[in-house]
Design an enzyme around this catalytic site. Structure first.
Site, short mmCIF file in Angstrom:
data_model
loop_
_atom_site.label_atom_id
_atom_site.label_comp_id
_atom_site.label_asym_id
_atom_site.label_seq_id
_atom_site.Cartn_x
_atom_site.Cartn_y
_atom_site.Cartn_z
N GLY A 71 32.98 6.71 46.74
CA GLY A 71 34.20 7.49 46.60
C GLY A 71 34.16 8.75 47.44
CG ASN A 151 36.39 14.12 37.69
OD1 ASN A 151 37.40 14.50 38.28
ND2 ASN A 151 35.26 14.81 37.72
CD GLN A 179 36.38 9.12 36.48
OE1 GLN A 179 36.44 8.45 35.46
NE2 GLN A 179 35.21 9.51 36.99
CB SER A 199 33.94 4.94 43.54
OG SER A 199 32.54 4.87 43.38
CG HIS A 201 29.03 4.60 40.89
ND1 HIS A 201 28.66 5.55 39.96
CD2 HIS A 201 29.59 5.29 41.90
CE1 HIS A 201 29.00 6.74 40.41
NE2 HIS A 201 29.56 6.61 41.59
CB THR A 237 24.42 -3.03 59.26
OG1 THR A 237 24.05 -3.11 60.63
CG2 THR A 237 24.26 -4.39 58.59
CB CYS A 326 29.17 16.77 40.79
SG CYS A 326 29.76 15.10 40.80
C1 LIG Z 1 32.80 9.74 40.85
C2 LIG Z 1 34.00 10.28 41.54
C3 LIG Z 1 34.04 10.42 42.93
C4 LIG Z 1 32.84 10.15 43.80
O1 LIG Z 1 32.55 8.78 43.93
P1 LIG Z 1 31.08 8.35 44.39
O2 LIG Z 1 31.20 6.87 44.57
O3 LIG Z 1 30.16 8.74 43.27
O4 LIG Z 1 30.79 9.07 45.67
C5 LIG Z 1 35.20 10.88 43.51
N1 LIG Z 1 36.28 11.19 42.78
C6 LIG Z 1 36.29 11.06 41.44
C7 LIG Z 1 37.51 11.42 40.67
C8 LIG Z 1 35.15 10.62 40.77
O5 LIG Z 1 35.15 10.53 39.45
#
Ligand SMILES: *Cc1c(COP(=O)(O)O)cnc(C)c1O
Length: 393
Positions: A71, A151, A179, A199, A201, A237, A326
């Protein structure tokens, strides 16, 4: 000890079905997707299948999906890429005070390097006003970025309405939907967006993979140059196992979302109502009802430190967060809660519980049984609480 994970907005476990599929692309189908031989072709095919799973989930065309390392990179690519590609047209950018740091810090970097930035406020529920967006637009505005769902407090922004305005004015519109994906419908057509970040994960896929939706016809500059992968938008890659896992995670999420969100909403409201009735001097942060993500609970518990609450919860096996992953670890209070008008003191006593697939009513009951005891114990030691009680009586 029983462990209860209530930090799904920080990250989620990889779904076993996703992990199993990925394993095949680590040990068996390991070719470089750019290679012409059998080993490469097998991976290329799976990669394109993943692209179509991701595109389908957000109502996009396969040619509009660019895979990234997550993300954060997708946010950077959208914002830096759009700002650079349009620098001749204008230098004014608009965003909000509650964005993720991947967005906010990218804009701040641009603001130090020749661009002008307007940061919009939010109301006490963490919601941006469509009118404020419209009023901030200038003839030289080239990009507006507003997150879909926050988030920290789960507030869901009026993206489709903002998108109507940006479309009328011909201004690029970027949305961070990391989110909201998998919890509420995210459809790039309905939302009227030009650029959209997701994203893997956060939706039970692997870490280190994400994607940027780039609407057909929208021109942005790449950040990474090299072997011309991803239609030259992101050289290097491809993380094939990760991307293939992300595709699978999107497919599973699209099948499960309706049912899962219903269940999560019920657990969410159980936790919110329980905390508000069992603990005194508590404030719910963010809206109630359908303007809030189904899995988000954020409360300020006055006269205690969020960090102390987290440590006490952790000792009982309960994993929560004091804000975004973070910024915790630093002592700065959350920029989101401050933008919503909370004082530093109240913002410091904040807790976020973010629910997910495996959580049960039993988990919520355990939190509701233990949290009031922790708060009582911490408040008994708190000089702030003693003073406040004195003044009140
Ligand atoms: C987690 C998150 C990101 C960052 O995504 P990553 O894949 O961890 O770099 C960006 N924006 C929001 C709102 C998030 O919750």
């Amino acid at each position: 000890m029983k462990y209860i994970y209530l930090d799904h907005s920080a990250t989620t476990p990889v779904d076993p079905e996703v992990a199993e599929l990925m394993m095949k692309y680590y040990v068996e189908y390991y070719g470089n997707p750019s290679s012409v031989h059998y080993f490469g072709r097998q991976v290329k095919k799976a990669l394109e299948e993943a692209r179509s799973q991701v595109a389908d989930f957000i109502g996009a065309n396969v040619s509009e999906i660019t895979f990234t390392s997550g993300g954060t990179e997708a946010d950077n690519l959208a914002i830096q890429g759009a700002a650079r590609a349009q620098a001749k047209k204008g230098k004014h950018l608009i965003t909000t005070a509650i964005e993720h740091h991947a967005v906010l810090d990218t804009f701040k970097y641009l603001a130090k390097n020749g661009y002008e930035l307007t940061v919009l406020p939010v109301d006490e529920d963490g919601l941006v006003s469509v009118e404020d967006v419209a009023k901030a637009i200038r003839p030289d505005t080239i990009l507006i970025s507003v997150m879909h769902a926050n988030n920290e407090v789960g507030s869901i922004q009026p993206i489709a309405e903002i998108g109507k305005i940006t479309r009328e004015k011909g201004i690029l519109f970027h949305v961070d939907a990391v989110q909201s994906l998998g919890k509420i419908p995210v459809n790039v057509q309905d939302l009227n967006v030009d650029l959209l970040t997701i994203s893997s994960h956060k939706i039970y896929g692997p870490k280190g993979v994400g994607a940027l939706y780039i609407r057909k016809g929208v021109k942005i500059s790449p950040l990474v140059f090299g072997g011309s992968q991803e239609r030259k938008m992101r050289s290097g890659t491809e993380n094939a196992p990760g991307i293939i896992g992300f595709g699978k995670a999107c497919e599973l999420a699209s099948q499960r979302m309706a049912e899962e969100s219903k269940k999560l909403t019920k657990l969410r409201d159980m936790l919110i109502d329980g905390i508000l009735t069992k603990i005194e001097h508590v404030k719910l942060n963010g809206p109630r009802g359908d303007k809030r993500l189904p899995n988000n609970v954020n409360v300020s518990i006055k006269y205690v430190e969020g960090e102390s609450l987290l440590l006490s919860l952790d000792m009982l096996g309960i994993a929560a967060s004091s804000g975004s992953a973070c910024t915790s670890g630093s002592l700065d209070p959350s920029h989101v809660l401050l933008a919503m008008g909370l004082s530093h003191e109240v913002a410091h006593g904040s807790l976020r519980f973010s629910l997910g697939r495996q959580n049960t009513e039993e988990d919520i009951n355990y939190v509701l049984q233990e949290l009031p005891k922790i708060v009582d114990r911490l408040r008994a030691m708190s000089p702030l609480y003693a003073k406040a009680n004195c003044q009140n009586s």
